[in-house]
Design an enzyme around this catalytic site. Structure first.
Site, PDB file in Angstrom:
ATOM      1  N   GLU A  35       0.868  -1.191   0.000  1.00  0.00           N
ATOM      2  CA  GLU A  35       0.000   0.000   0.000  1.00  0.00           C
ATOM      3  C   GLU A  35       0.899   1.234   0.000  1.00  0.00           C
ATOM      4  OE1 GLU A  35      -3.378   0.822  -0.210  1.00  0.00           O
ATOM      5  OE2 GLU A  35      -2.428   2.808  -0.240  1.00  0.00           O
ATOM      6  N   CYS A  43     -12.654   3.970   0.619  1.00  0.00           N
ATOM      7  CA  CYS A  43     -13.854   3.917   1.466  1.00  0.00           C
ATOM      8  C   CYS A  43     -13.578   4.416   2.876  1.00  0.00           C
ATOM      9  CB  CYS A  43     -14.406   2.487   1.501  1.00  0.00           C
ATOM     10  SG  CYS A  43     -15.761   2.313   2.659  1.00  0.00           S
ATOM     11  N   CYS A  48     -16.540   6.571   1.722  1.00  0.00           N
ATOM     12  CA  CYS A  48     -17.795   6.268   2.431  1.00  0.00           C
ATOM     13  C   CYS A  48     -17.806   6.677   3.906  1.00  0.00           C
ATOM     14  CB  CYS A  48     -18.091   4.766   2.390  1.00  0.00           C
ATOM     15  SG  CYS A  48     -17.580   3.947   0.899  1.00  0.00           S
ATOM     16  N   LYS A  51     -17.362  10.508   4.587  1.00  0.00           N
ATOM     17  CA  LYS A  51     -18.541  11.116   3.951  1.00  0.00           C
ATOM     18  C   LYS A  51     -19.767  10.954   4.844  1.00  0.00           C
ATOM     19  CE  LYS A  51     -21.232   8.763   2.026  1.00  0.00           C
ATOM     20  NZ  LYS A  51     -21.133   8.152   0.722  1.00  0.00           N
ATOM     21  N   TYR A 179     -23.226  10.374  -7.657  1.00  0.00           N
ATOM     22  CA  TYR A 179     -23.262  10.116  -6.211  1.00  0.00           C
ATOM     23  C   TYR A 179     -22.517  11.205  -5.430  1.00  0.00           C
ATOM     24  CZ  TYR A 179     -24.415   5.009  -6.365  1.00  0.00           C
ATOM     25  OH  TYR A 179     -24.985   3.779  -6.508  1.00  0.00           O
ATOM     26  N   GLU A 183     -24.096  14.018  -2.956  1.00  0.00           N
ATOM     27  CA  GLU A 183     -23.869  13.850  -1.513  1.00  0.00           C
ATOM     28  C   GLU A 183     -23.165  15.078  -0.928  1.00  0.00           C
ATOM     29  OE1 GLU A 183     -21.849  10.068  -1.191  1.00  0.00           O
ATOM     30  OE2 GLU A 183     -23.749   8.969  -1.199  1.00  0.00           O
ATOM     31  N   ARG A 206     -27.960  10.270 -13.298  1.00  0.00           N
ATOM     32  CA  ARG A 206     -28.294   9.483 -14.488  1.00  0.00           C
ATOM     33  C   ARG A 206     -28.302   7.990 -14.120  1.00  0.00           C
ATOM     34  NH1 ARG A 206     -24.984   7.471 -18.590  1.00  0.00           N
ATOM     35  NH2 ARG A 206     -23.184   8.647 -17.855  1.00  0.00           N
ATOM     36  N   HIS A 437     -46.022  -0.354  12.609  1.00  0.00           N
ATOM     37  CA  HIS A 437     -46.681   0.936  12.726  1.00  0.00           C
ATOM     38  C   HIS A 437     -46.270   1.666  13.990  1.00  0.00           C
ATOM     39  CE1 HIS A 437     -49.819   3.828  11.924  1.00  0.00           C
ATOM     40  NE2 HIS A 437     -50.210   3.733  13.171  1.00  0.00           N
ATOM     41  N   GLU A 442     -43.799   1.195   6.423  1.00  0.00           N
ATOM     42  CA  GLU A 442     -45.068   0.451   6.311  1.00  0.00           C
ATOM     43  C   GLU A 442     -45.784   0.795   5.006  1.00  0.00           C
ATOM     44  OE1 GLU A 442     -48.412   1.556   9.032  1.00  0.00           O
ATOM     45  OE2 GLU A 442     -47.028   3.082   9.767  1.00  0.00           O
TER      46      GLU A 442
HETATM   47  P1  NDP Z   1     -20.584   9.156 -11.089  1.00  0.00           P
HETATM   48  O1  NDP Z   1     -20.135   8.308 -12.213  1.00  0.00           O
HETATM   49  O2  NDP Z   1     -21.630   8.681 -10.175  1.00  0.00           O
HETATM   50  O3  NDP Z   1     -21.033  10.564 -11.649  1.00  0.00           O
HETATM   51  C1  NDP Z   1     -20.188  11.346 -12.447  1.00  0.00           C
HETATM   52  C2  NDP Z   1     -20.915  12.621 -12.805  1.00  0.00           C
HETATM   53  O4  NDP Z   1     -20.017  13.488 -13.453  1.00  0.00           O
HETATM   54  C3  NDP Z   1     -22.080  12.391 -13.754  1.00  0.00           C
HETATM   55  O5  NDP Z   1     -23.091  13.299 -13.417  1.00  0.00           O
HETATM   56  C4  NDP Z   1     -21.452  12.721 -15.116  1.00  0.00           C
HETATM   57  O6  NDP Z   1     -22.396  13.181 -16.034  1.00  0.00           O
HETATM   58  C5  NDP Z   1     -20.546  13.855 -14.730  1.00  0.00           C
HETATM   59  N1  NDP Z   1     -19.412  14.034 -15.646  1.00  0.00           N
HETATM   60  C6  NDP Z   1     -18.551  13.119 -16.091  1.00  0.00           C
HETATM   61  N2  NDP Z   1     -17.614  13.679 -16.870  1.00  0.00           N
HETATM   62  C7  NDP Z   1     -17.907  14.993 -16.929  1.00  0.00           C
HETATM   63  C8  NDP Z   1     -17.322  16.105 -17.585  1.00  0.00           C
HETATM   64  N3  NDP Z   1     -16.233  15.967 -18.353  1.00  0.00           N
HETATM   65  N4  NDP Z   1     -17.887  17.314 -17.426  1.00  0.00           N
HETATM   66  C9  NDP Z   1     -18.989  17.455 -16.657  1.00  0.00           C
HETATM   67  N5  NDP Z   1     -19.594  16.455 -16.007  1.00  0.00           N
HETATM   68  C10 NDP Z   1     -19.059  15.231 -16.139  1.00  0.00           C
HETATM   69  O7  NDP Z   1     -19.229   9.511 -10.335  1.00  0.00           O
HETATM   70  P2  NDP Z   1     -18.921  10.088  -8.895  1.00  0.00           P
HETATM   71  O8  NDP Z   1     -17.635  10.782  -9.054  1.00  0.00           O
HETATM   72  O9  NDP Z   1     -20.067  10.825  -8.337  1.00  0.00           O
HETATM   73  O10 NDP Z   1     -18.738   8.770  -8.029  1.00  0.00           O
HETATM   74  C11 NDP Z   1     -17.866   7.727  -8.475  1.00  0.00           C
HETATM   75  C12 NDP Z   1     -18.403   6.389  -8.066  1.00  0.00           C
HETATM   76  O11 NDP Z   1     -18.175   6.199  -6.683  1.00  0.00           O
HETATM   77  C13 NDP Z   1     -19.902   6.226  -8.229  1.00  0.00           C
HETATM   78  O12 NDP Z   1     -20.252   5.802  -9.510  1.00  0.00           O
HETATM   79  C14 NDP Z   1     -20.250   5.222  -7.198  1.00  0.00           C
HETATM   80  O13 NDP Z   1     -20.111   3.965  -7.796  1.00  0.00           O
HETATM   81  C15 NDP Z   1     -19.206   5.418  -6.136  1.00  0.00           C
HETATM   82  N6  NDP Z   1     -19.791   6.104  -4.968  1.00  0.00           N
HETATM   83  C16 NDP Z   1     -20.739   5.483  -4.249  1.00  0.00           C
HETATM   84  C17 NDP Z   1     -21.314   6.086  -3.176  1.00  0.00           C
HETATM   85  C18 NDP Z   1     -22.369   5.397  -2.397  1.00  0.00           C
HETATM   86  O14 NDP Z   1     -22.477   4.181  -2.487  1.00  0.00           O
HETATM   87  N7  NDP Z   1     -23.205   6.116  -1.648  1.00  0.00           N
HETATM   88  C19 NDP Z   1     -20.904   7.431  -2.758  1.00  0.00           C
HETATM   89  C20 NDP Z   1     -19.913   8.007  -3.600  1.00  0.00           C
HETATM   90  C21 NDP Z   1     -19.378   7.365  -4.659  1.00  0.00           C
HETATM   91  P3  NDP Z   1     -23.224  12.164 -16.961  1.00  0.00           P
HETATM   92  O15 NDP Z   1     -24.211  11.484 -16.085  1.00  0.00           O
HETATM   93  O16 NDP Z   1     -23.826  13.063 -17.971  1.00  0.00           O
HETATM   94  O17 NDP Z   1     -22.208  11.221 -17.513  1.00  0.00           O
END
Ligand code: NDP
Length: 453
Positions: A35, A43, A48, A51, A179, A183, A206, A437, A442
């Site tokens: 590492e 995480c 996670c 956060k 995400y 968040e 999305r 309840h 529920e």
């Molecule tokens: P996501 O893939 O969820 O979202 C990325 C966002 O950035 C989308 O809205 C995307 O738009 C946008 N985007 C991508 N490229 C560009 C660009 N060049 N210009 C402008 N907008 C852009 O990634 P995150 O970074 O939010 O999170 C990464 C991953 O980490 C998640 O997919 C998830 O799997 C994990 N995660 C999980 C959490 C949980 O379980 N609660 C919490 C945080 C992270 P578009 O949709 O149009 O592509």
């Protein structure tokens, strides 16, 4: 033994790597884990865990306001960012130590330096040492993606830095609609930061169910978060103590910080994978089969570096399955379907299974059951917040295909709904289950009317 220095060499001590190392060692393998940063991975160290602690912190502002309707007075409350960061750091330190202890207790050797792949069975360490292993597991995770063509991108922070800001800005612009963007918008806004979310799509999140996306958007706006959809950041310039952010429609925002949450990319740079013959896909993720085996039979990969389902519990499951299969004489493949997930937005999302949009593409008859209501707590708090619950049902078999919730504790509900949906529960099973309840959950077993639009 094999004539190798180790049976297994794991690169990356995050969720997937640590689990694989511990289980392989328990199966009798001689294991090393390298590492380069801190044991625990994204995480634990900057994902996670911190956060969720920040989400808790940001909820208190509303909790104090809500308390008034229940007879409490809430004067002179104050928030201190430095205290939160310090307490968060202490907890991360504790977890980091626990991870190290667990690895050592399992008998794995921890090597705190960067390791790269030097061949199908060899690993080069930053110190110059070269070691051999029968199997190599790449578990290096992912790293934030920044659009580097953007003027001023170097002035932006990512979630990595957001956890350790020296002080809270008065205003923040967050780019992205996934995400992390959603968040952190909730966190900053809850902590009193004026928050602007800039997302290039029609809507945030999305891939999530359309009703959830609409509902969350409306609730976030009620909390004062400005959501600029169909917009992109086109430039960032330094301005005073902060930045000036320009959008593609010409709008400009002065802000203390601008944060990019525009996705994450697999951590493969400089790892030597391609030279060793490991195939990557077009997103630069390690290409693996159902057993997490790469194109080189002695090299496996788990977690975000494979860009399958990028969630901690999935990485852990993949690491465990790898170790059981390769060292435990079992044959375990991870099922990546029906993964329950939560977005710790405010309000929270909990979801499992198909969205209505996906169901309508794959099934000829889809029944929708949904309700939106004011959570009981807000009858006295007076807060204008609603909760959404939705079931997507195969109209022919009655099977529940998807459950989608936006509201308090939605993540907790998604965990339990995940069991029911995985077991193939039908809508009639939900109906036959008695309500607890008074709870919000529920509603899930008392939905009787099909949604007719
Ligand atoms: P996501 O893939 O969820 O979202 C990325 C966002 O950035 C989308 O809205 C995307 O738009 C946008 N985007 C991508 N490229 C560009 C660009 N060049 N210009 C402008 N907008 C852009 O990634 P995150 O970074 O939010 O999170 C990464 C991953 O980490 C998640 O997919 C998830 O799997 C994990 N995660 C999980 C959490 C949980 O379980 N609660 C919490 C945080 C992270 P578009 O949709 O149009 O592509």
């Amino acid at each position: 033994m094999s004539g190798f220095d180790y049976d297994l060499f794991v690169i990356g001590a995050g969720s997937g790597g640590v689990r694989a190392a511990r289980i392989a060692a328990r199966h009798g393998a001689k294991v090393a884990v390298a590492e380069e940063y801190r044991v625990g991975g994204t995480c634990v160290i900057r994902g996670c865990v911190p956060k969720k602690l920040f989400v808790y912190a940001s909820h208190f502002a509303e909790a104090f306001e809500d308390a008034v309707g229940f007879g409490w007075t809430s004067e002179k409350v104050a928030f201190d960012w430095a205290t939160l960061v310090a307490n968060k750091d202490r907890e991360i330190e504790r977890l980091n130590k626990a991870y190290v202890r667990n690895l050592e207790a399992a008998g794995a050797e921890l090597i705190l330096e960067r390791a790269t792949v030097a061949g199908p069975h060899s690993v080069a360490l930053a110190s110059g040492r070269q070691v051999t292993a029968r199997y190599i597991l790449v578990a290096t995770g992912a790293t934030p993606f920044l659009p580097r063509h953007l003027p001023g991108h170097e002035l932006a922070i990512t979630s990595n830095e957001a956890f350790n800001l020296e002080r809270l800005p008065a205003r923040i612009v967050i780019a992205g609609g996934g995400y992390i963007a959603v968040e952190f918008a909730g966190i900053f806004s809850g902590l009193g930061v004026e928050t602007v979310l800039v997302c290039r799509g029609e809507q945030i999140l999305r891939g999530f169910d359309g009703d959830l996306r609409n509902h969350l958007t409306a609730e976030m706006k009620k909390k004062g978060i400005e959501i600029r959809a169909r917009s992109e950041v086109t430039g960032i310039a330094r301005s005073g103590d902060g930045v000036r952010v320009t959008l593609d429609d010409g709008a400009q925002f002065g802000a203390g910080q601008v944060m990019f949450a525009t996705g994450r990319i697999p951590n493969v740079t400089g790892l030597g994978l391609q030279d060793a013959g490991v195939a990557l896909n077009p997103h630069m993720a390690v290409k693996v089969d159902g057993y997490s085996r790469s194109s080189v039979p002695s090299i496996y990969a788990v977690g975000d570096v494979t860009n399958r389902v990028n969630l901690t519990p999935v990485a852990i499951r993949e690491g465990h399955a790898f170790a059981d299969t390769v060292f435990g004489g079992k044959d375990v493949m991870v099922d990546h379907s029906l993964v329950p997930t939560a977005v710790f937005s405010q309000p929270e999302i909990g979801t499992v299974g198909m969205t209505e949009e996906a169901a309508r593409q794959g099934f000829s008859k889809v029944d929708i059951y949904k309700t939106s209501f004011r959570p009981m707590k807000h009858t006295l708090s007076g807060r204008d917040e609603r909760m959404l619950m939705k079931l997507v049902v195969d109209g022919e078999t009655d099977r529940v295909l998807g459950c989608h919730i936006c509201g308090p504790d939605a993540g907790e509900m998604a965990q339990l709904l995940g069991i029911a949906v995985r077991m193939g529960a039908r809508k009639s099973d939900f109906d036959a289950t008695l309500a607890v309840h008074p709870t919000a959950a529920e509603e899930l077993v008392t939905l009787r009317e099909k949604w007719t639009g």
